[in-house]
Motif scaffolding. Structure first.
Motif, PDB file in Angstrom:
ATOM      1  N   THR A 155       0.631  -1.139   0.108  1.00  0.00           N
ATOM      2  CA  THR A 155       0.011  -0.202   0.067  1.00  0.00           C
ATOM      3  C   THR A 155       0.845   1.133  -0.093  1.00  0.00           C
ATOM      4  O   THR A 155       0.654   2.356  -0.660  1.00  0.00           O
ATOM      5  CB  THR A 155      -0.914   0.075   1.143  1.00  0.00           C
ATOM      6  OG1 THR A 155      -1.710  -1.072   1.148  1.00  0.00           O
ATOM      7  CG2 THR A 155      -1.886   1.143   1.087  1.00  0.00           C
ATOM      8  N   ARG A 156       2.124   1.359   0.838  1.00  0.00           N
ATOM      9  CA  ARG A 156       3.035   2.380   0.797  1.00  0.00           C
ATOM     10  C   ARG A 156       3.233   2.673  -0.675  1.00  0.00           C
ATOM     11  O   ARG A 156       3.700   3.992  -1.239  1.00  0.00           O
ATOM     12  CB  ARG A 156       4.115   1.995   1.505  1.00  0.00           C
ATOM     13  CG  ARG A 156       3.990   2.067   3.190  1.00  0.00           C
ATOM     14  CD  ARG A 156       5.297   2.004   3.946  1.00  0.00           C
ATOM     15  NE  ARG A 156       6.242   2.985   3.534  1.00  0.00           N
ATOM     16  CZ  ARG A 156       7.232   2.675   2.920  1.00  0.00           C
ATOM     17  NH1 ARG A 156       7.817   1.584   3.004  1.00  0.00           N
ATOM     18  NH2 ARG A 156       8.263   3.636   2.750  1.00  0.00           N
ATOM     19  N   ALA A 157       3.353   1.690  -1.508  1.00  0.00           N
ATOM     20  CA  ALA A 157       3.750   1.937  -2.957  1.00  0.00           C
ATOM     21  C   ALA A 157       2.740   2.334  -3.937  1.00  0.00           C
ATOM     22  O   ALA A 157       2.960   2.736  -5.013  1.00  0.00           O
ATOM     23  CB  ALA A 157       4.569   0.566  -3.451  1.00  0.00           C
ATOM     24  N   ASP A 158       1.482   2.179  -3.495  1.00  0.00           N
ATOM     25  CA  ASP A 158       0.373   2.611  -4.261  1.00  0.00           C
ATOM     26  C   ASP A 158       0.219   4.207  -4.525  1.00  0.00           C
ATOM     27  O   ASP A 158       0.488   4.816  -3.806  1.00  0.00           O
ATOM     28  CB  ASP A 158      -0.819   2.499  -3.637  1.00  0.00           C
ATOM     29  CG  ASP A 158      -2.135   2.277  -4.430  1.00  0.00           C
ATOM     30  OD1 ASP A 158      -1.621   2.296  -5.664  1.00  0.00           O
ATOM     31  OD2 ASP A 158      -3.132   2.270  -3.868  1.00  0.00           O
ATOM     32  N   ALA A 159       0.053   4.412  -5.873  1.00  0.00           N
ATOM     33  CA  ALA A 159       0.374   6.031  -6.325  1.00  0.00           C
ATOM     34  C   ALA A 159      -1.185   6.822  -5.966  1.00  0.00           C
ATOM     35  O   ALA A 159      -1.058   7.836  -5.822  1.00  0.00           O
ATOM     36  CB  ALA A 159       0.484   6.035  -7.612  1.00  0.00           C
ATOM     37  N   ALA A 185      -6.745  -3.124  -1.436  1.00  0.00           N
ATOM     38  CA  ALA A 185      -7.675  -4.078  -0.962  1.00  0.00           C
ATOM     39  C   ALA A 185      -7.027  -5.295  -0.700  1.00  0.00           C
ATOM     40  O   ALA A 185      -6.071  -5.982  -1.247  1.00  0.00           O
ATOM     41  CB  ALA A 185      -8.877  -4.310  -2.006  1.00  0.00           C
ATOM     42  N   GLY A 186      -7.192  -6.046   0.700  1.00  0.00           N
ATOM     43  CA  GLY A 186      -6.746  -7.272   1.061  1.00  0.00           C
ATOM     44  C   GLY A 186      -7.369  -8.482   0.406  1.00  0.00           C
ATOM     45  O   GLY A 186      -8.193  -8.163  -0.616  1.00  0.00           O
ATOM     46  N   PRO A 187      -6.847  -9.475   0.813  1.00  0.00           N
ATOM     47  CA  PRO A 187      -7.411 -10.876   0.138  1.00  0.00           C
ATOM     48  C   PRO A 187      -8.834 -10.998   0.424  1.00  0.00           C
ATOM     49  O   PRO A 187      -9.157 -10.810   1.375  1.00  0.00           O
ATOM     50  CB  PRO A 187      -6.331 -11.672   0.729  1.00  0.00           C
ATOM     51  CG  PRO A 187      -5.756 -11.353   1.986  1.00  0.00           C
ATOM     52  CD  PRO A 187      -5.825  -9.538   1.804  1.00  0.00           C
ATOM     53  N   VAL A 188      -9.494 -11.819  -0.356  1.00  0.00           N
ATOM     54  CA  VAL A 188     -10.735 -12.024  -0.325  1.00  0.00           C
ATOM     55  C   VAL A 188     -10.876 -13.670  -0.722  1.00  0.00           C
ATOM     56  O   VAL A 188     -10.179 -14.203  -1.450  1.00  0.00           O
ATOM     57  CB  VAL A 188     -11.764 -11.261  -1.443  1.00  0.00           C
ATOM     58  CG1 VAL A 188     -11.644  -9.738  -1.034  1.00  0.00           C
ATOM     59  CG2 VAL A 188     -11.377 -11.347  -2.964  1.00  0.00           C
ATOM     60  N   ARG A 189     -11.993 -14.050  -0.265  1.00  0.00           N
ATOM     61  CA  ARG A 189     -12.316 -15.475  -0.278  1.00  0.00           C
ATOM     62  C   ARG A 189     -13.382 -15.391  -1.549  1.00  0.00           C
ATOM     63  O   ARG A 189     -14.434 -14.880  -1.602  1.00  0.00           O
ATOM     64  CB  ARG A 189     -12.923 -16.019   0.958  1.00  0.00           C
ATOM     65  CG  ARG A 189     -13.147 -17.712   0.565  1.00  0.00           C
ATOM     66  CD  ARG A 189     -13.767 -18.384   1.843  1.00  0.00           C
ATOM     67  NE  ARG A 189     -13.622 -19.672   1.931  1.00  0.00           N
ATOM     68  CZ  ARG A 189     -12.722 -20.528   2.519  1.00  0.00           C
ATOM     69  NH1 ARG A 189     -11.943 -19.855   3.541  1.00  0.00           N
ATOM     70  NH2 ARG A 189     -12.666 -21.631   2.286  1.00  0.00           N
ATOM     71  N   ASP A 190     -13.317 -16.398  -2.483  1.00  0.00           N
ATOM     72  CA  ASP A 190     -13.987 -16.671  -3.576  1.00  0.00           C
ATOM     73  C   ASP A 190     -14.431 -18.128  -3.695  1.00  0.00           C
ATOM     74  O   ASP A 190     -13.809 -18.862  -4.324  1.00  0.00           O
ATOM     75  CB  ASP A 190     -13.594 -16.026  -4.987  1.00  0.00           C
ATOM     76  CG  ASP A 190     -14.328 -16.016  -5.972  1.00  0.00           C
ATOM     77  OD1 ASP A 190     -15.384 -16.366  -5.807  1.00  0.00           O
ATOM     78  OD2 ASP A 190     -13.863 -16.058  -7.202  1.00  0.00           O
ATOM     79  N   GLY A 191     -15.416 -18.575  -3.009  1.00  0.00           N
ATOM     80  CA  GLY A 191     -15.599 -20.035  -2.886  1.00  0.00           C
ATOM     81  C   GLY A 191     -14.594 -20.615  -2.056  1.00  0.00           C
ATOM     82  O   GLY A 191     -14.226 -20.295  -0.970  1.00  0.00           O
ATOM     83  N   ASP A 192     -13.960 -21.761  -2.801  1.00  0.00           N
ATOM     84  CA  ASP A 192     -12.807 -22.366  -2.191  1.00  0.00           C
ATOM     85  C   ASP A 192     -11.576 -21.685  -2.560  1.00  0.00           C
ATOM     86  O   ASP A 192     -10.388 -22.506  -2.258  1.00  0.00           O
ATOM     87  CB  ASP A 192     -12.958 -23.882  -2.923  1.00  0.00           C
ATOM     88  CG  ASP A 192     -13.967 -24.622  -2.312  1.00  0.00           C
ATOM     89  OD1 ASP A 192     -14.267 -24.321  -1.320  1.00  0.00           O
ATOM     90  OD2 ASP A 192     -14.510 -25.579  -2.845  1.00  0.00           O
ATOM     91  N   LEU A 193     -11.624 -20.594  -3.144  1.00  0.00           N
ATOM     92  CA  LEU A 193     -10.449 -19.961  -3.721  1.00  0.00           C
ATOM     93  C   LEU A 193      -9.962 -18.659  -2.724  1.00  0.00           C
ATOM     94  O   LEU A 193     -10.931 -18.064  -2.282  1.00  0.00           O
ATOM     95  CB  LEU A 193     -10.275 -19.640  -5.115  1.00  0.00           C
ATOM     96  CG  LEU A 193     -10.731 -20.863  -6.194  1.00  0.00           C
ATOM     97  CD1 LEU A 193     -10.615 -20.261  -7.498  1.00  0.00           C
ATOM     98  CD2 LEU A 193      -9.427 -21.649  -6.027  1.00  0.00           C
ATOM     99  N   GLY A 194      -8.726 -18.323  -2.848  1.00  0.00           N
ATOM    100  CA  GLY A 194      -8.341 -17.167  -2.074  1.00  0.00           C
ATOM    101  C   GLY A 194      -7.896 -16.092  -3.253  1.00  0.00           C
ATOM    102  O   GLY A 194      -7.246 -16.754  -4.018  1.00  0.00           O
ATOM    103  N   ARG A 195      -8.189 -15.152  -3.083  1.00  0.00           N
ATOM    104  CA  ARG A 195      -7.604 -14.080  -4.331  1.00  0.00           C
ATOM    105  C   ARG A 195      -7.111 -12.695  -3.799  1.00  0.00           C
ATOM    106  O   ARG A 195      -7.833 -12.195  -2.615  1.00  0.00           O
ATOM    107  CB  ARG A 195      -8.834 -13.840  -5.486  1.00  0.00           C
ATOM    108  CG  ARG A 195      -9.252 -15.042  -6.018  1.00  0.00           C
ATOM    109  CD  ARG A 195     -10.057 -14.413  -7.262  1.00  0.00           C
ATOM    110  NE  ARG A 195     -10.903 -15.491  -7.621  1.00  0.00           N
ATOM    111  CZ  ARG A 195     -10.513 -16.526  -8.582  1.00  0.00           C
ATOM    112  NH1 ARG A 195      -9.136 -16.748  -8.746  1.00  0.00           N
ATOM    113  NH2 ARG A 195     -11.304 -17.580  -8.970  1.00  0.00           N
ATOM    114  N   PHE A 196      -5.996 -12.427  -4.493  1.00  0.00           N
ATOM    115  CA  PHE A 196      -5.509 -11.055  -4.065  1.00  0.00           C
ATOM    116  C   PHE A 196      -5.088 -10.429  -5.351  1.00  0.00           C
ATOM    117  O   PHE A 196      -4.364 -10.702  -6.059  1.00  0.00           O
ATOM    118  CB  PHE A 196      -4.082 -11.097  -3.194  1.00  0.00           C
ATOM    119  CG  PHE A 196      -3.331  -9.745  -3.037  1.00  0.00           C
ATOM    120  CD1 PHE A 196      -4.125  -8.908  -1.849  1.00  0.00           C
ATOM    121  CD2 PHE A 196      -2.378  -9.441  -3.812  1.00  0.00           C
ATOM    122  CE1 PHE A 196      -3.541  -7.784  -1.615  1.00  0.00           C
ATOM    123  CE2 PHE A 196      -1.615  -8.209  -3.391  1.00  0.00           C
ATOM    124  CZ  PHE A 196      -2.455  -7.431  -2.396  1.00  0.00           C
TER     125      PHE A 196
END
Length: 135
Positions: free
Chosen positions: A15-19, A25-36
């Motif tokens: 986040t410090r590098a975000d312009a 946004a943090g990681p999210v669960r999508d059914g049986d998968l985790g996404r970032f």
């Protein structure tokens, strides 16, 4: 390029590098998968015009957080990353985690990072042990 910093959070470092003004946004669960989702950002460059391997490493580790059991703390104890192709610096990269095995003390995850084309940039295996993080 990012200046060195004293911190313990991968998400805070990215986040410090975000312009922009908003945090990544943090990681999210999508059914049986985790996404970032890692946004396109010139600060993530490796000097060769593509996303730095360490940034892809961080994205892979963060994706596993979405699959962790909140009632039982886990800490990452091993990561193996295979770098398959460069990730385009001008495109978003998605890290997708799947749980391979969860035992009484160890969980094993497989994480792929890929850009919009869907072709994997990295394939990682992440081992996490139950217990309190050490930092």
């Amino acid at each position: 390029m990012l200046p060195p910093a004293a911190h313990h959070s991968l998400l805070a470092a990215l986040t410090r590098a975000d312009a922009g003004d908003a945090a990544i946004a943090g990681p999210v669960r999508d059914g049986d998968l985790g996404r970032f989702l890692l946004p396109a950002n010139p600060a993530f460059e490796n000097g060769g015009g593509t996303v730095h391997g360490g940034i892809l490493f961080c994205a892979a580790e963060l994706a596993t957080e979405a699959l962790a059991d909140p009632a039982v703390p886990e800490r990452t104890t091993a990561i193996r990353v295979n770098y398959l192709r460069p990730a385009d610096l001008a495109a978003e990269v998605t890290a997708t985690a799947e749980l391979v095995h969860r035992g009484r003390t160890v969980s094993l995850y497989r994480v792929t990072t890929a850009g919009p084309s869907g072709k994997p940039a990295t394939l990682a295996t992440i081992t996490r042990e139950r217990g309190t993080p050490v930092f």
